[in-house]
Design a protein around this motif. Structure first.
Motif, PDB file in Angstrom:
ATOM      1  N   GLY A  29       0.884  -1.203  -0.009  1.00 27.55           N
ATOM      2  CA  GLY A  29       0.050   0.071   0.020  1.00 27.55           C
ATOM      3  C   GLY A  29       0.660   1.114   0.007  1.00 27.55           C
ATOM      4  O   GLY A  29       0.416   2.138  -0.709  1.00 27.55           O
ATOM      5  N   GLY A  30       1.845   1.286   0.752  1.00 29.47           N
ATOM      6  CA  GLY A  30       2.926   2.436   0.744  1.00 29.47           C
ATOM      7  C   GLY A  30       3.394   2.609  -0.531  1.00 29.47           C
ATOM      8  O   GLY A  30       3.654   3.606  -0.924  1.00 29.47           O
ATOM      9  N   PHE A  31       3.915   1.403  -1.177  1.00 28.35           N
ATOM     10  CA  PHE A  31       4.536   1.581  -2.540  1.00 28.35           C
ATOM     11  C   PHE A  31       3.582   2.220  -3.538  1.00 28.35           C
ATOM     12  O   PHE A  31       3.690   3.154  -4.388  1.00 28.35           O
ATOM     13  N   VAL A  32       2.273   1.681  -3.373  1.00 31.05           N
ATOM     14  CA  VAL A  32       1.122   2.164  -4.498  1.00 31.05           C
ATOM     15  C   VAL A  32       0.958   3.548  -4.223  1.00 31.05           C
ATOM     16  O   VAL A  32       0.616   4.279  -5.218  1.00 31.05           O
ATOM     17  N   PHE A  33       0.897   3.981  -2.896  1.00 28.83           N
ATOM     18  CA  PHE A  33       0.864   5.445  -2.513  1.00 28.83           C
ATOM     19  C   PHE A  33       1.924   6.250  -3.183  1.00 28.83           C
ATOM     20  O   PHE A  33       1.562   7.503  -3.645  1.00 28.83           O
ATOM     21  N   LEU A  34       3.019   5.775  -3.008  1.00 26.18           N
ATOM     22  CA  LEU A  34       4.086   6.915  -3.679  1.00 26.18           C
ATOM     23  C   LEU A  34       4.270   6.974  -5.030  1.00 26.18           C
ATOM     24  O   LEU A  34       4.285   7.953  -5.608  1.00 26.18           O
ATOM     25  N   VAL A  35       3.832   5.845  -5.575  1.00 33.11           N
ATOM     26  CA  VAL A  35       3.499   5.799  -7.309  1.00 33.11           C
ATOM     27  C   VAL A  35       2.601   6.864  -7.658  1.00 33.11           C
ATOM     28  O   VAL A  35       2.498   7.342  -8.626  1.00 33.11           O
ATOM     29  N   ALA A  36       1.335   6.423  -7.022  1.00 34.15           N
ATOM     30  CA  ALA A  36       0.301   7.130  -7.388  1.00 34.15           C
ATOM     31  C   ALA A  36       0.262   8.854  -7.097  1.00 34.15           C
ATOM     32  O   ALA A  36      -0.074   9.722  -7.602  1.00 34.15           O
ATOM     33  N   SER A  37       1.316   9.228  -6.094  1.00 29.76           N
ATOM     34  CA  SER A  37       1.483  10.550  -5.792  1.00 29.76           C
ATOM     35  C   SER A  37       2.197  11.223  -6.544  1.00 29.76           C
ATOM     36  O   SER A  37       2.652  12.604  -6.365  1.00 29.76           O
ATOM     37  N   MET A  38       2.862  10.646  -7.494  1.00 27.23           N
ATOM     38  CA  MET A  38       4.073  11.297  -8.164  1.00 27.23           C
ATOM     39  C   MET A  38       3.405  12.029  -9.265  1.00 27.23           C
ATOM     40  O   MET A  38       2.199  11.885  -9.801  1.00 27.23           O
TER      41      MET A  38
END
Length: 52
Positions: A29-38
């Motif tokens: 979930g943290g990885f997905v959040f970082l990619v989505a917030s780029m």
């Protein structure tokens, strides 16, 4: 959290399956959040990253 999983693996600790699932979900979930917030489309080819 990934460091906790690494320590548990090295120390041969047995984690409950629900805790392993929570930790894995938290990491993904943290990885997905970082990619989505780029921010898309803000690339500068001549930028070296330094700001003054």
């Amino acid at each position: 959290m990934p460091s906790f999983v690494l320590v548990a693996l090295v120390a041969h600790l047995v984690l409950p399956s629900w805790l392993g699932l929570v930790l894995m979900s938290w990491f993904v979930g943290g990885f997905v959040f970082l990619v989505a917030s780029m921010r898309p489309g803000e690339s500068d080819d001549h930028d070296d990253g330094a700001r003054l």
